[in-house]
Design a protein around this motif. Structure first.
Motif, PDB file in Angstrom:
ATOM      1  N   GLN A  61      32.914 -27.267   0.240  1.00  0.00           N
ATOM      2  CA  GLN A  61      33.546 -26.046  -0.250  1.00  0.00           C
ATOM      3  C   GLN A  61      32.756 -25.481  -1.428  1.00  0.00           C
ATOM      4  OE1 GLN A  61      35.074 -25.481  -3.388  1.00  0.00           O
ATOM      5  NE2 GLN A  61      35.698 -23.410  -2.832  1.00  0.00           N
ATOM      6  N   GLU A  63      31.049 -21.838  -1.789  1.00  0.00           N
ATOM      7  CA  GLU A  63      31.434 -20.956  -2.896  1.00  0.00           C
ATOM      8  C   GLU A  63      30.205 -20.488  -3.676  1.00  0.00           C
ATOM      9  OE1 GLU A  63      33.603 -21.537  -7.181  1.00  0.00           O
ATOM     10  OE2 GLU A  63      34.520 -22.566  -5.475  1.00  0.00           O
ATOM     11  N   HIS A  79      37.799 -19.932  -7.075  1.00  0.00           N
ATOM     12  CA  HIS A  79      37.405 -20.855  -6.016  1.00  0.00           C
ATOM     13  C   HIS A  79      37.849 -20.323  -4.652  1.00  0.00           C
ATOM     14  CE1 HIS A  79      36.151 -23.768  -8.933  1.00  0.00           C
ATOM     15  NE2 HIS A  79      37.348 -23.808  -9.471  1.00  0.00           N
ATOM     16  N   ASP A  80      38.438 -19.131  -4.647  1.00  0.00           N
ATOM     17  CA  ASP A  80      38.995 -18.528  -3.447  1.00  0.00           C
ATOM     18  C   ASP A  80      37.881 -17.891  -2.613  1.00  0.00           C
ATOM     19  OD1 ASP A  80      40.334 -17.094  -1.496  1.00  0.00           O
ATOM     20  OD2 ASP A  80      41.777 -16.199  -2.889  1.00  0.00           O
ATOM     21  N   ILE A  81      37.440 -18.617  -1.610  1.00  0.00           N
ATOM     22  CA  ILE A  81      36.360 -18.138  -0.757  1.00  0.00           C
ATOM     23  C   ILE A  81      36.789 -16.879  -0.005  1.00  0.00           C
ATOM     24  CG2 ILE A  81      34.990 -18.709   1.297  1.00  0.00           C
ATOM     25  CD1 ILE A  81      34.584 -21.459   0.078  1.00  0.00           C
ATOM     26  N   SER A  95      38.584 -22.763   1.531  1.00  0.00           N
ATOM     27  CA  SER A  95      39.289 -22.625   0.250  1.00  0.00           C
ATOM     28  C   SER A  95      40.274 -23.756  -0.001  1.00  0.00           C
ATOM     29  CB  SER A  95      40.012 -21.282   0.167  1.00  0.00           C
ATOM     30  OG  SER A  95      39.076 -20.239   0.002  1.00  0.00           O
ATOM     31  N   ALA A 141      39.042 -26.721  -2.113  1.00  0.00           N
ATOM     32  CA  ALA A 141      38.673 -26.569  -3.526  1.00  0.00           C
ATOM     33  C   ALA A 141      39.618 -27.357  -4.418  1.00  0.00           C
ATOM     34  CB  ALA A 141      38.683 -25.101  -3.929  1.00  0.00           C
TER      35      ALA A 141
END
Length: 160
Positions: free
Chosen positions: A38, A42, A60-62, A89, A92
């Motif tokens: 992840q 990112e 961290h929100d892809i 996401s 994460a």
């Protein structure tokens, strides 16, 4: 090899080689594998922001990063690619806290596949990327893992 990378791409490379090092036992190291896959994704996305001279959000929100990249037309992607990439996401946070459910080796494989889907997408868009090159034993079911991710998403859409 690392000398060819800098900034976010260097950090993504370090996460990718961490996954490679842990991939000999995906069932034992599944949380770390999923987390670092992840993180690699990112950081590759944040590198796209830097290429376009934009400061990436501290997130961290892809899904959010992908949304901006697509809205700005920095990337072109199919819906299936987007769904697979955005699925990262959950790793994460879930992979890093003891109150989170334990992950499985299959989920670790899913994270690697999703990260490599992003690497392929970036390459298709002419952008630098880092692939996770885990051993063949870990990825022996890469196609099956990709299909499982797709089927799981399709099933969740039907049941909602």
């Amino acid at each position: 090899m690392a000398e060819q990378y800098e900034g976010f791409l260097y950090a993504a490379h370090k996460d990718a080689i961490t996954v490679d090092a842990l991939s000999s036992d995906p069932d034992l190291y599944c949380e770390s594998i999923a987390f670092h896959a992840q993180q690699a994704a990112e950081k590759m996305l944040k590198n796209v922001f830097e290429i376009h001279e934009r400061q990436p959000e501290f997130t961290h929100d892809i899904g959010r990063l992908m949304s901006v990249a697509l809205d700005e037309e920095w990337l072109s992607a199919e819906e299936s690619q987007i769904r697979t990439i955005v699925s990262l996401s959950k790793f994460a946070v879930a992979a890093r806290y003891e109150t989170a459910p334990d992950l499985t080796g299959a989920e670790a494989r899913e994270a690697i596949v999703a990260c490599n889907v992003l690497a392929d997408l970036l390459e298709e868009n002419g952008l630098p990327n880092v692939r996770i090159n885990s051993n063949a034993g870990l990825l022996r079911n890469e196609e099956a893992a990709t299909q499982a991710v797709s089927c799981e998403r399709d099933l969740s859409e039907v049941t909602e």
